[in-house]
Design an enzyme around this catalytic site. Structure first.
Site, PDB file in Angstrom:
ATOM      1  N   ASP A 118       0.863  -1.188   0.000  1.00 29.21           N
ATOM      2  CA  ASP A 118       0.000   0.000   0.000  1.00 29.21           C
ATOM      3  C   ASP A 118       0.902   1.241   0.000  1.00 29.21           C
ATOM      4  OD1 ASP A 118      -2.253   1.592   0.310  1.00 29.21           O
ATOM      5  OD2 ASP A 118      -2.374   1.298   2.479  1.00 29.21           O
ATOM      6  N   ASP A 162      -8.884   4.420  -2.037  1.00 25.78           N
ATOM      7  CA  ASP A 162      -9.819   4.914  -1.026  1.00 25.78           C
ATOM      8  C   ASP A 162     -11.068   5.530  -1.650  1.00 25.78           C
ATOM      9  OD1 ASP A 162      -7.851   4.066   0.640  1.00 25.78           O
ATOM     10  OD2 ASP A 162      -7.078   6.063   1.102  1.00 25.78           O
ATOM     11  N   GLU A 167       2.815   4.990  -3.979  1.00 27.58           N
ATOM     12  CA  GLU A 167       2.900   5.948  -5.115  1.00 27.58           C
ATOM     13  C   GLU A 167       4.258   6.623  -5.182  1.00 27.58           C
ATOM     14  OE1 GLU A 167       0.462   5.916  -2.716  1.00 27.58           O
ATOM     15  OE2 GLU A 167      -0.793   4.637  -3.960  1.00 27.58           O
TER      16      GLU A 167
HETATM   17  C1  NOJ Z   1      -4.523   3.466   2.666  1.00 27.43           C
HETATM   18  C2  NOJ Z   1      -5.170   2.350   1.907  1.00 27.43           C
HETATM   19  O1  NOJ Z   1      -5.730   2.820   0.721  1.00 27.43           O
HETATM   20  C3  NOJ Z   1      -6.186   1.665   2.778  1.00 27.43           C
HETATM   21  O2  NOJ Z   1      -6.790   0.622   2.066  1.00 27.43           O
HETATM   22  C4  NOJ Z   1      -5.523   1.151   4.041  1.00 27.43           C
HETATM   23  O3  NOJ Z   1      -6.475   0.572   4.878  1.00 27.43           O
HETATM   24  C5  NOJ Z   1      -4.838   2.310   4.766  1.00 27.43           C
HETATM   25  N1  NOJ Z   1      -3.923   2.941   3.874  1.00 27.43           N
HETATM   26  C6  NOJ Z   1      -4.104   1.853   6.031  1.00 27.43           C
HETATM   27  O4  NOJ Z   1      -3.134   0.945   5.734  1.00 27.43           O
END
Ligand code: NOJ
Length: 912
Positions: A510, A586, A513
């Protein structure tokens, strides 16, 4: 002030878009042609810049056009061959049709590339029609590296990397005024001087030191004869991309974009800089292979032509695209099609095939930020089991670690992770843990210590390790663009190193980017320095892919190359299809976002990134029980199926829903598990034949213009049409069934709908409109168990939907579901057909013999009841019982128990 920079905040964009037109001449007389490469000097008319233009012909029909500086002050970045582009793509000898000092024509199969010397332009025609033109709008422009003295001097000494200049920390966005740009578009033109920001640039007071000065590239590519353009994932945009004249161009600069707005042209977490243009006659593709910040403007021009000569002859629509990147070599790939299937193949030849995931990846994934501790995980598992809800994977987010130090466990919460993983594995469940690229700045943390000692972190422009903020607080970022760092990273996944891990533990990358809180675009500063001295500016968009690639290698190595890895990544780039799954980050708990899931996931599938999904229910916000249910019903038919929600959100596991909703969700998950044999077959065929797993309707019906903008439904393979319910309190949905001659069978009622028409389909909370296309055969599992692994040997049922000619065909692929043995032929691949009252199973490859059997068949669209059915297998005949429903025209051949790997035929007999 916007968190993400707009196009007019970027000085290179302003110069490319609003600068004076530059003229270039291709010195065709000096062309050197050798085998599949033609090299031509390309000079700016004022004599200032000398470039080299190269055309490369490939055996698959694609044409590569590269422009680089002839004698650069500093080399320009291009992604190392083999990392995105496949190594050793087979070339094809160039045939010169015509060559004079002013023009040349080169031929590749039935494509012709014509190059005009002055001003430099190129066109590609396929079967006699121009389909691409390059630089017909004169937007071609390359800013060559130059000495700083050449332009206005700006002093960067005394600046701290990425820090604010006190004087301009409150500076506003540049003032904008409405005016026309040189292509006549109505983008807002900034009033700031075009020579501002050449050697130093700041955004919200954070300074980009730009030690090498301006180096941007730009060009226009026109798709002639087209009105529809698809691609440039990942954006919250429509399937058929709109004009960007009245909005902003589409930004490609991977970014952590929490709760993104539907319709925004701003970047999301990953991107593929490629498009597909489609018309009823031909489909073509184009890739702009560049990993720096990129903007793409789209302008659709209907019924105009590209030159005076052609106008009188042939009036055709066109889509003009203008591509602008901050740095790097200009590297373009023109794919001639002519069919959508050819494009998928040509694109895969260039950037790699999507790989067959392990079977469990296609099951249901249960996630949230966070499952707090071992007891929580065990309780979720128990409650799902209690409610007879299958799942394959339970996910652990960042708080499972010891203070966000990845590869570690919070010992109080997870005292014995191995025991937990092993217990879950007994029921066929897996665990995924999150492993992010930010490394906590803590000298007691071994990865940080080793990374520092070995010099593996990305540096700031002064040469110190870059420090920024992410979940653990101050962190450093490993430089995955360095192959040695990738090997180091991969070695961390060995079972010895990653304490508490087992082969049943898989990985989630995660924030790659990379996400850095408080920075412009929430990411690494552009002047940060990577392996071999490349700036972050040059390679930003490919960083996340490198992390996923390194993680993939780690999981591969830990099983000595035997087991198929599963790695989910948030960031991605062209070529990511080789390394695992992606999701759309998200998203938001809204009906708009549920609808958006369709164009977003279909677009990813067009570029081989098949294993993709959205957070079921929406990451941010609280879905109503109805929205959540509809999301499950939609995602059960999308490739990667995971419920996920943000920290502190209300728990939303299926068993917490009101009874009616729970039942609807359970049925959606069952529908998913029943269809696993079909999904798995499609993923195999995606690897072998490069076919997208889920498809926009136009891919299956390329001549039918009505399908070109359809994005409220999608196909799974060629056989299922899914039109999910995406509005509140729906009593019915209007479904467009494509193909005038097609029949579509409602999978719940078996009733047929005619193609080429819209139908009002009644829905209840439990109903998701799904239709099997006449002419197809779909394998489904006969019963449901707690995980795909437990269902492995369960029987298969064949669903045969007859077309208007009374025929159908389909395939089934089975292997062990987890290893690479299939690569050495250990798999089963079957072809089923129904023709002239005879059903046949042909075994194409049977080196793998699963325990399962075919135990039933449903045949829909049967006009008459046969009197008997004879099964012939290994020369033994058996009479089968049959039942026929004259209302639904459905014939059932029950309980056959034929081993799935054996060939057989069934003859349906009628009284003559
Ligand atoms: C951002 C991610 O997009 C999300 O899916 C994740 O739960 C959080 N980071 C925490 O790791």
């Amino acid at each position: 002030m916007a968190k993400f920079r707009t196009c007019n905040d970027a000085s290179f964009f302003r110069r490319q878009k609003y600068g004076l037109v530059l003229k270039y001449t291709a010195c065709i007389g000096d062309a050197e042609i050798e085998d599949n490469v033609a090299k031509i000097p390309l000079n700016r008319d004022d004599g200032s810049d000398k470039l080299i233009l190269q055309f490369r012909f490939y055996k698959n029909g694609a044409i590569r056009v590269t422009v680089d500086e002839a004698q650069p002050l500093r080399p320009r970045y291009s992604i190392p061959e083999g990392d995105v582009l496949e190594k050793n793509i087979e070339g094809y000898r160039i045939t010169v049709v015509k060559q004079s000092a002013s023009a040349m024509i080169l031929k590749l199969y039935d494509s012709e590339l014509s190059v005009v010397s002055q001003p430099f332009t190129a066109k590609i025609s396929c079967a006699g029609q121009t389909v691409f033109s390059l630089n017909s709008y004169n937007f071609f422009r390359i800013e060559c590296y130059r000495k700083k003295s050449y332009m206005s001097q700006q002093n960067v000494t005394g600046l701290q990397p990425g820090k604010r200049k006190a004087s301009d920390s409150t500076e506003d966005e540049p003032p904008l005024k409405k005016s026309k740009s040189k292509d006549g578009s109505k983008n807002l033109k900034p009033t700031v001087e075009l020579n501002q920001g050449l050697w130093e640039e700041d955004y919200q007071g954070v300074v980009d030191s730009k030690p090498y000065g301006p180096s941007s590239i730009g060009a226009d590519v026109v798709f002639v004869g087209f009105q529809h353009l698809y691609g440039l994932p990942e954006h919250a945009l429509r399937l058929s991309l709109d004009n960007t004249e009245m909005s902003s161009p589409i930004k490609l600069y991977n970014a952590d974009h929490y709760g993104y707005a539907v319709g925004s042209t701003m970047s999301l977490y990953g991107n593929v800089p490629a498009v597909i243009a489609h018309s009823p006659d031909i489909t073509v593709g184009f890739m702009w292979l560049n990993a720096s910040e990129t903007w793409v403007s789209i302008s659709k021009e209907t019924w105009v032509s590209i030159s005076k000569q052609e106008k009188t002859r042939n009036e055709r629509p066109q889509v003009m695209t203008h591509w602008v990147s901050e740095s790097g070599v200009m590297d373009m790939f023109f794919m001639p099609g002519p069919s959508p299937w050819d494009i998928f193949k040509q694109y895969a030849d260039l950037t790699g095939k999507s790989t067959l995931p392990p079977l469990f990846a296609l099951g249901y994934h249960q996630c949230r930020w966070n499952y707090d501790d071992e007891a929580d995980v065990r309780s979720v598992d128990a409650r799902l089991e209690e409610q007879q809800i299958p799942y394959d994977v339970i996910w652990l987010d960042i708080e499972h670690t010891d203070g966000k130090r990845y590869f570690t466990w919070d010992k109080a919460k997870f005292p014995d992770p191995k025991a937990l993983i092993n217990d879950l594995a007994r029921k066929g469940h897996k665990v995924v843990t999150i492993v992010d690229p930010h490394i906590k700045k803590d000298p007691d943390y071994y990865i940080f210590r080793e990374g520092t000692e070995k010099g593996y972190f990305i540096k700031d422009f002064t040469g110190k390790d870059c420090v920024g903020e992410c979940w653990p607080g101050d962190s450093c970022w490993l430089d995955y663009t360095n192959p040695e760092v990738r090997d180091y990273w991969a070695s961390q996944f060995s079972l010895e190193k990653y304490q508490g891990s087992t082969l049943q533990l898989h990985i989630w990358n995660d924030m790659n980017e990379p996400s850095i809180f408080g920075n412009p675009d929430t990411t690494m500063t552009k002047d940060a320095v990577h392996y071999k001295g490349w700036e972050h500016r040059d390679l930003h968009n490919v960083y996340g892919m490198y992390q996923q690639m390194a993680t993939y290698k780690g999981l591969l190595d830990r099983s000595s190359g035997k087991e198929r890895p599963f790695v989910l990544s948030r960031s991605f780039f062209a070529g990511s299809q080789r390394w695992g799954a992606v999701w759309t980050g998200d998203n938001v708990a809204s009906w708009e976002h549920l609808k958006l899931s369709m164009p977003m996931l279909m677009t990813l599938n067009l570029f081989g990134i098949n294993l993709c999904g959205t957070d079921v229910g929406g990451f941010e916000g609280e879905p109503t029980a109805e929205l959540l249910t509809r999301w499950y019903q939609t995602a059960a038919y999308q490739p990667f199926f995971r419920e996920h929600s943000t920290k502190g959100s209300k728990r939303r596991e299926p068993y917490l829903q009101p009874p009616e909703h729970l039942e609807a969700i359970r049925q959606a998950i069952y529908a998913r598990y029943r269809l696993l044999p079909y999904w798995y077959t499609l993923f195999y065929e995606a690897e072998i034949h490069c076919r997208p797993v889920i498809r926009p309707l136009w891919v299956e019906f390329p001549k039918e213009e009505q399908t070109f903008t359809v994005e409220d439904c999608f196909m799974i393979g060629n056989a299922l049409l899914v039109h999910p319910v995406t509005t509140a309190a729906a009593k019915s949905v209007e479904v467009y069934c494509p193909g005038e001659k097609e029949l579509w069978y409602d999978v719940d009622s078996n009733l047929a709908l005619n193609g080429g028409q819209r139908h009002e389909v009644a829905v209840t909370l439990k109903k998701t409109p799904v239709f099997q296309r006449g002419g197809t055969i779909i394998p489904r599992k006969a019963k449901i168990q707690l995980s795909s692994e437990l269902m492995k040997d369960d029987p298969v049922i064949l669903y045969i939907g007859l077309d208007s000619q009374g025929a159908a065909c389909g395939t089934l692929y089975i292997d062990d579901g987890h290893s690479f043995d299939y690569k050495s032929g250990n798999y089963l691949y079957l072809e089923y057909s129904f023709k002239e009252d005879r059903i046949e199973c042909r075994v194409n490859s049977c080196n793998y013999k699963p325990q399962s059997s075919v135990n039933k068949m449903y045949i829909v669209g049967m006009e008459k009841r046969p009197v008997s059915a004879t099964l012939v297998q290994e020369s033994a005949s058996t009479e089968l019982q049959l039942t026929y429903n004259s209302g639904t025209k459905c014939l059932t051949l029950p309980v056959m128990e034929v081993p799935v790997w054996k060939p057989w035929t069934i003859q349906l007999n009628y009284n003559s």
